[in-house]
Design a protein around this motif. Sequence first.
Motif: not given
Length: 223
Positions: A71-81
């Motif tokens: 995906a073309h994301l415009t933010i840099h998220p904190e990701v939990t998997l």
Amino acid sequence: MSMISDAASVAPGQSVYRPLLLRFYDLVVYVYNSPFLWRCPPFVLRQQYERHLGRRHLEVGVGTGYLIDTAHLTIHPEVTLLDINRSCLTATGRRLARFAPQIVQASALEPLPDLEPFDSIAMNYVVHCLPGSIEEKGAAFGHVAARLADDGVFFGATILQGSAPRSPIAQLWMDFYNRRGVFHNAKDTPRGLRAALERHFGDVRVELRGCVGVWTAKRPIRS
Ligand SMILES: C[S@@+](CC[C@H](N)C(=O)[O-])C[C@H]1O[C@@H](n2cnc3c(N)ncnc32)[C@H](O)[C@@H]1O
């Protein structure tokens, strides 16, 4: 990459995702099955990330992490998997290393570990893998609702039967996957999906793309 482990990978609907199969997963699921069998082009699912992904994001049932990665994301998220299957978590954790994801091994069918409230939660192509009726596995939506911020967005997709349009060849493959225990969606219907979501969210949108129910849900109902 931090790891919380809360589940043994013994549940049905996930054991097929071994390292060897994961190598071919994107090709099978996103180059052929999704666009041609289920008639839901991957860009439809990718767009959900581009529109709704928030600063703190939880990915439930991660597979290989294909959608969030492409995906073309415009933010840099904190990701939990979060996934019950360690191979999926390892592969996706590596692929998404740029987000330094937190890794949680747990079942979506059990109340989720005490994680922070998330601004967005995604659950793509997971519900049709979960055993039980759509009412029973809809309990997973309640567990998600409990971890979503009041103004957060829950989005996802699942392959449906019932009134969902599908070709004879799609039906043949679905029957095969159900017989092999890879899918558990013989009785999953668009109406059932909507009702299961509405039990836990005050604002629910479900759109059919081919035989895929694509949803966004907001306003989690606290039980
Ligand atoms: C078909 S893959 C979907 C992967 C990914 N979301 C995608 O869009 O390609 C299903 C994923 O759900 C996971 N899964 C199956 N049962 C689960 C459960 N009870 N709790 C958490 N994850 C589960 C599997 O291990 C696998 O990663």
